[in-house]
Design a protein around this motif. Sequence first.
Motif, PDB file in Angstrom:
ATOM      1  N   UNK A 106       0.810  -1.210   0.000  1.00  0.00           N
ATOM      2  CA  UNK A 106       0.000   0.000   0.000  1.00  0.00           C
ATOM      3  C   UNK A 106       0.842   1.259   0.000  1.00  0.00           C
ATOM      4  N   UNK A 107       0.181   2.395  -0.262  1.00  0.00           N
ATOM      5  CA  UNK A 107       0.887   3.670  -0.342  1.00  0.00           C
ATOM      6  C   UNK A 107       1.513   4.039   0.990  1.00  0.00           C
ATOM      7  N   UNK A 108       0.902   3.608   2.107  1.00  0.00           N
ATOM      8  CA  UNK A 108       1.471   3.906   3.426  1.00  0.00           C
ATOM      9  C   UNK A 108       2.859   3.285   3.569  1.00  0.00           C
ATOM     10  N   UNK A 109       3.067   2.126   2.981  1.00  0.00           N
ATOM     11  CA  UNK A 109       4.376   1.457   3.029  1.00  0.00           C
ATOM     12  C   UNK A 109       5.404   2.256   2.235  1.00  0.00           C
ATOM     13  N   UNK A 110       4.991   2.747   1.077  1.00  0.00           N
ATOM     14  CA  UNK A 110       5.892   3.552   0.251  1.00  0.00           C
ATOM     15  C   UNK A 110       6.289   4.831   0.985  1.00  0.00           C
ATOM     16  N   UNK A 111       5.299   5.488   1.619  1.00  0.00           N
ATOM     17  CA  UNK A 111       5.576   6.731   2.336  1.00  0.00           C
ATOM     18  C   UNK A 111       6.570   6.489   3.472  1.00  0.00           C
TER      19      UNK A 111
END
Length: 337
Positions: A106-111
Amino acid sequence: MPSSRRTATVLFLDIVGSTHAASELGDARFRDLISRFNRIVSAGLRRNGGREEDRAGDGFFATFAEPAQAIRCACRLSEDVRELGIEIRIGIHTGETERVDGKTQGIAVVIGSRVMSLAAAGGILVSSTTKELATGAGFSFEDFSAHELKGVPGTWQVWAVTGVDGTPRPGPLLAADAAERLLAIGGLRPERSNRKRGLIAGLVSAALVARGGRTPASSRRGEPGAPNPTDGPRVGNAHRARPSRSHRVGDPPPAPPAGHKNRHTPHPLIVGQGGIWVIRRDQLIHVDPVDDEEQGRVAIGRGNPVPITIASGFDAIWLMTDRELLRVHPGTREVRP
């Protein structure tokens, strides 16, 4: 593919200067270092309620149910790994994740990963979301400026963790102390120590190159990421020197001795404020030191190269031309006189 979504706090960490350490220690000793490092981090995650999601080389990815758990774990790990003579950098973000085929995505992991890439040696950075959710949990933070995160839309405010329960976080190890602890790995014999002490300067240089955040020279003493009101903008002309007992891993190299003559002209490059900044003709180029990719360019001339001095400090990149002083915001790359 089956999937499930949940809100989690993600934590990323890695060793600063690991590539240079590997080349200096040799394969066997570096494997010993990584083995000890992995045991310390895995045990710390378990003690603080973290779930190890993945590890690769010298890095870890973990998730926590609560932001406060992640921040406390990060502060503890940052100190625990210093027994090995190394420094780590840590990034934390809270958001919605998705579990697909047993893997958290998910995008939270990328952030979370991108926030880590901004941190300096010994630094712990968190997103605004994590900071707000951890309000009242006993942490102190300092504004680390707004940044554009690679692959993530918009500009993101980042904060440095500077204290826990009213106690300031300790600064990085003294370089000499770090070297002594690192040399103990694998049981180096005393007669071989002098040959390996070149590792100190290498680790200091590697930390400077690997750092993606603000340097301790612009920090409050003993607190990573905090400004020092006695320090002005720092000119980016490095001098390689043997570190003293008072020199810390990740600090800029000491000033050259009196009478030293530099045979090279100053290079228009600095490290800090979220990456590497270098002047090429009439442009300021921002490079991500982690991915070794260009992040953007800023026009600073009128089509012709101009004499420029470059420095960093006070949450900005500073450029002095023969006509004016310019301030560049490191997150938005906006130029203002």
